[in-house]
Design a protein around this motif. Structure first.
Motif, PDB file in Angstrom:
ATOM      1  N   PHE A  61       3.604   6.628  18.209  1.00 65.32           N
ATOM      2  CA  PHE A  61       2.422   6.835  17.393  1.00 65.32           C
ATOM      3  C   PHE A  61       1.178   6.777  18.273  1.00 65.32           C
ATOM      4  N   VAL A  62       0.201   7.585  17.923  1.00 67.89           N
ATOM      5  CA  VAL A  62      -1.044   7.494  18.662  1.00 67.89           C
ATOM      6  C   VAL A  62      -2.198   7.598  17.670  1.00 67.89           C
ATOM      7  N   LEU A  63      -3.143   6.688  17.837  1.00 66.69           N
ATOM      8  CA  LEU A  63      -4.310   6.699  16.951  1.00 66.69           C
ATOM      9  C   LEU A  63      -5.304   7.734  17.471  1.00 66.69           C
ATOM     10  N   VAL A  64      -5.557   8.767  16.677  1.00 71.11           N
ATOM     11  CA  VAL A  64      -6.434   9.825  17.177  1.00 71.11           C
ATOM     12  C   VAL A  64      -7.867   9.702  16.676  1.00 71.11           C
ATOM     13  N   GLY A  65      -8.086   8.855  15.669  1.00 71.72           N
ATOM     14  CA  GLY A  65      -9.455   8.686  15.209  1.00 71.72           C
ATOM     15  C   GLY A  65      -9.492   7.629  14.116  1.00 71.72           C
ATOM     16  N   SER A  66     -10.615   6.915  14.018  1.00 71.01           N
ATOM     17  CA  SER A  66     -10.750   5.991  12.895  1.00 71.01           C
ATOM     18  C   SER A  66     -12.191   6.010  12.402  1.00 71.01           C
ATOM     19  N   TYR A  67     -12.343   6.091  11.108  1.00 77.69           N
ATOM     20  CA  TYR A  67     -13.667   6.239  10.512  1.00 77.69           C
ATOM     21  C   TYR A  67     -13.811   5.327   9.306  1.00 77.69           C
ATOM     22  N   ALA A  68     -15.051   4.917   9.040  1.00 75.15           N
ATOM     23  CA  ALA A  68     -15.311   4.041   7.914  1.00 75.15           C
ATOM     24  C   ALA A  68     -15.417   4.838   6.615  1.00 75.15           C
ATOM     25  N   ASP A  69     -15.735   6.121   6.756  1.00 74.43           N
ATOM     26  CA  ASP A  69     -16.190   6.852   5.591  1.00 74.43           C
ATOM     27  C   ASP A  69     -15.432   8.182   5.476  1.00 74.43           C
ATOM     28  N   PRO A  70     -14.930   8.510   4.290  1.00 73.09           N
ATOM     29  CA  PRO A  70     -14.089   9.699   4.162  1.00 73.09           C
ATOM     30  C   PRO A  70     -14.863  11.003   3.981  1.00 73.09           C
ATOM     31  N   SER A  71     -16.214  10.952   3.980  1.00 69.68           N
ATOM     32  CA  SER A  71     -16.939  12.145   3.550  1.00 69.68           C
ATOM     33  C   SER A  71     -16.690  13.358   4.454  1.00 69.68           C
TER      34      SER A  71
END
Lengths: 200, 230
Positions: free
Chosen positions: A32-42
């Motif tokens: 598995f590789v984390l490609v991005g993380s965001y607080a907001d789904p907009s």
């Protein structure tokens, strides 16, 4: 180049501590590789087109009541993408049902990994073609890179964040196999995307 | 063949037959072919080359994973190491790069003027990058080490600062190969491309080994010298 068999994970979660937690957990495991993380789904749709995730881990709290219809339709998430809920408060059953799996705040490491690995078996990664054509967005960015613009200038010109510029650059490098700016300039010249007048 | 390593008592010819890349080492020590059945030790003695150093370098050229022991490194003369590396630089400047440049020009002449110009432009940038790297070593790193050998240590430099940055060179070389293989449009010039690619692949191997020698032999040698003169 060997085929990319890692599952790409995108996280949408308001708590920075939880996002960090996922990051360090995923750093330690293979597959598995984390490609991005965001607080907001907009901007989820844009994030998906940039990061090309296989799995989205999504906190359903971020779904407000007015669009509790279909999450996939609302964010235009493709069917083949695995959608996982990460839950630490009460969430309506109707919303939970739309997810392929549920992780909870009480799950320990082993349990989270087990769930992810079971999903991986259910949805084996289809082998991506080794080379793909640049999208029109990537071509625009490539032209700016070839003209010698910095990431900041490219972001301003195309109205995107520096982070997004960097992701586009990574995709351009992956697709063309060319890493240096002068190599990309050469690529743009060879493909008639720019002329000599643009660089001299 | 994994744990196989060369020794001073084997025949020099066998060392070359085991791996043609060792031919490069011969030239850089000024050793000529035609040594009949002499051993490595005998040939080195004739040419006044330190056998231990010669054998270590051949082992590293042959096997990327070869690790020299501390006593092996300590036994090697640093001045001969430097002169080997200088010879390699000279070889790149006088033979390898001009050869590649002329192959680039031949290919460029067979392309459309715009593509040819783009190719030469890219190669010139690559060339400058390499030249910058070589002259940094020639003008800063090697003179420092020579001073160290003569016990005249300069305070303002240590080998730790020698961050041997071959990265840019490797990246551009990779890009150049990609461009020639994939992105110059089909143009009935396959033979010219293959000639150039052969040269680029050989040069790449040579540079990789050059870097291995610097990382695995030169840097530990100089660290040892620095500790002795501190």
């Amino acid at each position: 180049m060997k085929a990319n068999l890692e599952k790409r994970i995108l996280i949408i979660e308001p708590s920075p501590i939880v996002r960090e937690g996922f990051k360090s957990l995923l750093d330690e495991v293979k597959g598995f590789v984390l490609v991005g993380s965001y607080a907001d789904p907009s901007q989820l749709e844009e994030h998906c087109s940039v990061h090309r995730p296989d799995i989205i881990i999504f906190n359903p709290v971020l779904m407000s009541h007015q669009h509790r219809g279909s999450i996939r339709n609302f964010f235009n998430i493709r069917e083949e993408l695995t959608l996982i809920a990460f839950v630490y408060s009460f969430v309506d059953e109707l919303i939970i049902q739309q997810f392929d799996a549920v992780l909870t705040i009480n799950d320990d490491r082993t349990r989270i990994l087990n769930k992810l690995q079971i999903l991986q078996k259910e949805h084996p990664v289809e082998q991506r073609p080794e080379s793909e054509d640049l999208s029109s967005r990537e071509t625009e960015i490539l032209i700016s890179i070839a003209k010698g613009l910095t990431n900041k200038e490219i972001g301003e010109k195309h109205f995107i964040s520096i982070h997004t510029v960097i992701s586009h650059r990574k995709n351009i490098v992956r697709k063309t196999g060319i890493k240096s700016v002068s190599g990309l300039t050469m690529y743009a010249l060879l493909n008639n995307l720019i002329g000599y007048e643009d660089i001299e | 063949m994994k744990n196989y390593s060369f020794s001073p008592r084997m025949k020099m010819a066998d060392l070359i037959l085991a791996n043609h890349i060792n031919l490069l080492v011969l030239g850089r020590f000024g050793i000529h072919l035609g040594f009949a059945d002499k051993t490595v030790d005998e040939v080195c003695l004739k040419y006044k080359v330190n056998t231990d150093l010669f054998v270590l370098i051949c082992n590293i050229f042959y096997d990327h994973d070869f690790e020299a022991s501390k006593p092996q490194i300590a036994a090697c003369p640093t001045d001969e190491m430097i002169s080997f590396l200088k010879k390699s630089h000279q070889f790149y400047r006088v033979e390898r790069l001009p050869e590649i440049k002329s192959a680039i020009q031949d290919l460029s002449a067979s392309c459309t003027p715009i593509h040819g110009k783009a190719l030469e432009r890219f190669f010139n940038e690559y060339y400058q990058e390499i030249e910058k790297h070589l002259s940094y070593e020639d003008q800063v790193v090697f003179p420092y080490i020579e001073e160290l050998i003569n016990y005249q240590k300069k305070a303002d430099f240590t080998i730790k600062q020698f961050e041997d940055n071959h990265d840019n060179i490797e990246i551009k070389l990779d890009d150049l190969k990609n461009i020639i293989i994939k992105y110059i449009p089909e143009n009935d010039n396959d033979e010219l491309r293959k000639l150039l690619l052969d040269k680029l692949f050989i040069f790449e191997e040579d540079l990789n080994r050059h870097q291995l020698i610097e990382d695995k032999l030169l840097v530990p040698m100089v660290l040892l010298l620095e500790s002795q003169t501190a």
